[in-house]
Motif scaffolding. Structure first.
Motif, PDB file in Angstrom:
ATOM      1  N   GLY A 197      40.119  18.291  47.777  1.00 56.58           N
ATOM      2  CA  GLY A 197      41.313  17.614  48.279  1.00 56.58           C
ATOM      3  C   GLY A 197      42.480  17.964  47.381  1.00 56.58           C
ATOM      4  N   PHE A 198      43.281  16.966  47.044  1.00 59.32           N
ATOM      5  CA  PHE A 198      44.431  17.213  46.173  1.00 59.32           C
ATOM      6  C   PHE A 198      43.937  17.540  44.767  1.00 59.32           C
ATOM      7  CE2 PHE A 198      46.226  14.256  49.407  1.00 59.32           C
ATOM      8  CZ  PHE A 198      47.113  15.158  49.975  1.00 59.32           C
ATOM      9  N   THR A 199      44.370  18.694  44.254  1.00 60.39           N
ATOM     10  CA  THR A 199      43.887  19.204  42.971  1.00 60.39           C
ATOM     11  C   THR A 199      45.072  19.491  42.066  1.00 60.39           C
ATOM     12  OG1 THR A 199      42.031  20.244  44.130  1.00 60.39           O
ATOM     13  CG2 THR A 199      42.460  20.974  41.875  1.00 60.39           C
ATOM     14  N   TRP A 200      44.964  19.070  40.803  1.00 61.93           N
ATOM     15  CA  TRP A 200      46.030  19.350  39.849  1.00 61.93           C
ATOM     16  C   TRP A 200      46.085  20.847  39.581  1.00 61.93           C
ATOM     17  CZ3 TRP A 200      49.198  15.522  39.449  1.00 61.93           C
ATOM     18  CH2 TRP A 200      48.749  14.204  39.454  1.00 61.93           C
ATOM     19  N   SER A 201      47.160  21.484  39.982  1.00 58.98           N
ATOM     20  CA  SER A 201      47.337  22.923  39.782  1.00 58.98           C
ATOM     21  C   SER A 201      48.802  23.254  40.021  1.00 58.98           C
ATOM     22  CB  SER A 201      46.452  23.730  40.742  1.00 58.98           C
ATOM     23  OG  SER A 201      46.930  23.632  42.071  1.00 58.98           O
ATOM     24  N   GLU A 202      49.124  24.554  40.032  1.00 62.60           N
ATOM     25  CA  GLU A 202      50.497  24.979  40.294  1.00 62.60           C
ATOM     26  C   GLU A 202      50.825  25.023  41.781  1.00 62.60           C
ATOM     27  OE1 GLU A 202      50.977  28.804  38.608  1.00 62.60           O
ATOM     28  OE2 GLU A 202      51.034  28.107  36.540  1.00 62.60           O
ATOM     29  N   PHE A 203      49.852  24.764  42.639  1.00 65.90           N
ATOM     30  CA  PHE A 203      50.034  24.964  44.082  1.00 65.90           C
ATOM     31  C   PHE A 203      51.301  24.294  44.586  1.00 65.90           C
ATOM     32  CE2 PHE A 203      49.511  23.729  48.489  1.00 65.90           C
ATOM     33  CZ  PHE A 203      49.014  24.872  49.094  1.00 65.90           C
ATOM     34  N   HIS A 204      51.486  23.029  44.255  1.00 70.14           N
ATOM     35  CA  HIS A 204      52.620  22.279  44.798  1.00 70.14           C
ATOM     36  C   HIS A 204      53.930  22.618  44.087  1.00 70.14           C
ATOM     37  CE1 HIS A 204      49.789  20.111  47.239  1.00 70.14           C
ATOM     38  NE2 HIS A 204      49.096  19.812  46.165  1.00 70.14           N
ATOM     39  N   ASP A 205      53.838  23.142  42.870  1.00 70.58           N
ATOM     40  CA  ASP A 205      55.051  23.623  42.206  1.00 70.58           C
ATOM     41  C   ASP A 205      55.568  24.871  42.907  1.00 70.58           C
ATOM     42  OD1 ASP A 205      55.002  21.675  40.037  1.00 70.58           O
ATOM     43  OD2 ASP A 205      53.237  22.762  39.322  1.00 70.58           O
ATOM     44  N   VAL A 206      54.644  25.769  43.262  1.00 71.70           N
ATOM     45  CA  VAL A 206      55.029  27.016  43.918  1.00 71.70           C
ATOM     46  C   VAL A 206      55.651  26.757  45.282  1.00 71.70           C
ATOM     47  CG1 VAL A 206      54.157  29.187  44.874  1.00 71.70           C
ATOM     48  CG2 VAL A 206      53.328  28.379  42.660  1.00 71.70           C
ATOM     49  N   THR A 207      55.099  25.776  46.017  1.00 76.49           N
ATOM     50  CA  THR A 207      55.622  25.491  47.357  1.00 76.49           C
ATOM     51  C   THR A 207      56.837  24.559  47.332  1.00 76.49           C
ATOM     52  OG1 THR A 207      54.083  23.615  47.623  1.00 76.49           O
ATOM     53  CG2 THR A 207      53.351  25.785  48.417  1.00 76.49           C
ATOM     54  N   VAL A 264      36.155  10.207  47.030  1.00 77.60           N
ATOM     55  CA  VAL A 264      37.277   9.811  47.890  1.00 77.60           C
ATOM     56  C   VAL A 264      37.429  10.791  49.043  1.00 77.60           C
ATOM     57  CG1 VAL A 264      39.785   9.531  48.006  1.00 77.60           C
ATOM     58  CG2 VAL A 264      38.516   8.586  46.066  1.00 77.60           C
ATOM     59  N   ASN A 265      37.352  12.074  48.740  1.00 78.84           N
ATOM     60  CA  ASN A 265      37.502  13.090  49.782  1.00 78.84           C
ATOM     61  C   ASN A 265      36.346  13.060  50.771  1.00 78.84           C
ATOM     62  OD1 ASN A 265      39.902  14.079  48.660  1.00 78.84           O
ATOM     63  ND2 ASN A 265      38.762  15.335  47.209  1.00 78.84           N
ATOM     64  N   PHE A 321      34.678  10.417  51.581  1.00 78.19           N
ATOM     65  CA  PHE A 321      34.924   9.234  52.417  1.00 78.19           C
ATOM     66  C   PHE A 321      35.959   9.550  53.491  1.00 78.19           C
ATOM     67  CE2 PHE A 321      37.569   5.482  53.257  1.00 78.19           C
ATOM     68  CZ  PHE A 321      36.615   4.634  53.803  1.00 78.19           C
ATOM     69  N   ILE A 322      37.041  10.243  53.093  1.00 79.37           N
ATOM     70  CA  ILE A 322      38.084  10.608  54.060  1.00 79.37           C
ATOM     71  C   ILE A 322      37.502  11.491  55.163  1.00 79.37           C
ATOM     72  CG2 ILE A 322      40.218  11.930  54.361  1.00 79.37           C
ATOM     73  CD1 ILE A 322      41.016  10.998  51.540  1.00 79.37           C
ATOM     74  N   LYS A 323      36.681  12.459  54.787  1.00 76.73           N
ATOM     75  CA  LYS A 323      36.073  13.335  55.792  1.00 76.73           C
ATOM     76  C   LYS A 323      35.211  12.536  56.758  1.00 76.73           C
ATOM     77  CE  LYS A 323      32.638  16.873  56.570  1.00 76.73           C
ATOM     78  NZ  LYS A 323      31.409  17.493  56.059  1.00 76.73           N
ATOM     79  N   ALA A 324      34.408  11.616  56.228  1.00 79.73           N
ATOM     80  CA  ALA A 324      33.539  10.805  57.083  1.00 79.73           C
ATOM     81  C   ALA A 324      34.359   9.967  58.056  1.00 79.73           C
ATOM     82  CB  ALA A 324      32.650   9.903  56.227  1.00 79.73           C
ATOM     83  N   MET A 325      35.456   9.391  57.577  1.00 85.18           N
ATOM     84  CA  MET A 325      36.299   8.571  58.446  1.00 85.18           C
ATOM     85  C   MET A 325      36.952   9.418  59.524  1.00 85.18           C
ATOM     86  SD  MET A 325      35.862   5.528  57.559  1.00 85.18           S
ATOM     87  CE  MET A 325      37.153   4.783  58.560  1.00 85.18           C
ATOM     88  N   MET A 326      37.366  10.636  59.175  1.00 84.51           N
ATOM     89  CA  MET A 326      37.994  11.521  60.158  1.00 84.51           C
ATOM     90  C   MET A 326      37.041  11.840  61.309  1.00 84.51           C
ATOM     91  SD  MET A 326      41.143  12.152  59.520  1.00 84.51           S
ATOM     92  CE  MET A 326      42.346  12.029  58.190  1.00 84.51           C
ATOM     93  N   LYS A 327      35.745  11.910  61.020  1.00 85.04           N
ATOM     94  CA  LYS A 327      34.760  12.212  62.055  1.00 85.04           C
ATOM     95  C   LYS A 327      34.521  11.005  62.960  1.00 85.04           C
ATOM     96  CE  LYS A 327      31.180  14.733  61.197  1.00 85.04           C
ATOM     97  NZ  LYS A 327      29.915  15.274  60.636  1.00 85.04           N
ATOM     98  N   LEU A 328      34.718   9.805  62.415  1.00 89.29           N
ATOM     99  CA  LEU A 328      34.422   8.593  63.177  1.00 89.29           C
ATOM    100  C   LEU A 328      35.609   8.120  64.021  1.00 89.29           C
ATOM    101  CD1 LEU A 328      32.474   6.547  60.462  1.00 89.29           C
ATOM    102  CD2 LEU A 328      31.502   7.682  62.469  1.00 89.29           C
TER     103      LEU A 328
END
Length: 271
Positions: free
Chosen positions: A187-197, A237-238, A240-247
């Motif tokens: 899921g959301f990961t601490w990295s440069e990804f969001h700085d670059v975008t 957490v991720n 759980f989110i995936k399971a909820m998305m399926k339901l």
């Protein structure tokens, strides 16, 4: 049986999850081939790993957006007699804003890096893995590949869903040859990804419990790949989110995606 010192190729190795994979694999006794565009960062990481783990590290810079990048990379491997046992398809980025806001060449380059390059690298390296009866392929996908598409970063979730399905089929085709294929879905990961975008300020609004470190993602990914998991979502957490998305009904999840997109996406023309 795995070789005494497996050789791992990591794309997008200059930062984030790619660099964390390089460090983890070196600690596990792997020799490495690192590729990305930023040569100075690759060289610095390579020297760090040589000093800390006495591992052999080869740096082969490449821009995977180019149509000839993968063939040239594989030719360079062959010229050096390097046989890849672990392929970490990690290179990736996002294109913020609505689909029509960016010129087509920007989207075309995105497709090459996030979809074409992982498939072509697997296609070119699989025969050697099959011949040796051992191989590991990790396609770094995302929780976004399990969730509804959102406005902004239009192609991102679609590309990650593609990697998940691609990994599933590839795993079924190659399991009997001693090859594990895993779609790693952080899921959301601490990295440069969001700085670059350019979306760091928006992403900082999210609660801290939704974030994982790149190191935690990679540790889970390494263990899941060795277990033979075909798809692995990192973090409770991720999952759980995936399971909820399926339901939940699609209509509700799309409404929720539209609502939340306004909080953490650069919607450009939609604003």
């Amino acid at each position: 049986m795995p070789p005494s010192r497996p050789l791992s190729l990591v794309t997008g190795a200059s930062a984030g999850i790619g660099a964390a994979f390089a460090r983890e694999l070196a600690a596990q006794g792997h020799d490495l081939v690192l590729t990305a565009r930023r040569v100075e960062r690759l060289e610095a990481l390579a020297q760090e790993l040589r000093d800390q783990h006495q591992t052999t590290v080869t740096v082969l810079p490449a821009d995977l957006a180019g149509p000839a990048a993968v063939p040239r990379l594989c030719e360079a491997l062959d010229a050096r007699g390097l046989r890849v046992d672990w392929l970490i398809n990690n290179a990736g980025y996002g294109v913020p804003g609505t689909f029509d806001a960016a010129p087509w060449p920007v989207h075309e380059a995105f497709f090459r890096v996030l979809m074409i390059a992982p498939a072509e690298l697997a296609w070119r390296l699989l025969p050697g893995m099959r011949e040796r009866g051992y191989g590991r392929i990790v396609n770094v996908a995302s929780l976004a590949g399990h969730a509804p598409g959102s406005a902004g970063h239009t192609l991102y979730a679609a590309s990650k869903a593609y990697l998940i399905k691609f990994s599933q089929s590839l795993a079924l085709e190659n399991r009997q040859h001693g090859i594990h294929v895993c779609a790693l879905c952080p899921g959301f990961t601490w990295s440069e990804f969001h700085d670059v975008t350019g979306t760091r300020q928006l992403m900082n609004k999210l609660p801290t419990f939704m974030w994982q470190s790149a190191e935690a993602v990679v540790r889970e990914g390494y263990e899941a790949t060795e277990r033979g998991d075909v798809v692995h979502v990192t973090g409770r957490v991720n999952r759980f989110i995936k399971a909820m998305m399926k339901l939940l009904p699609d209509k509700f999840t799309l409404w929720l995606s539209a609502k939340e997109s306004k909080r953490y996406r650069d919607l450009g023309a939609l604003d």
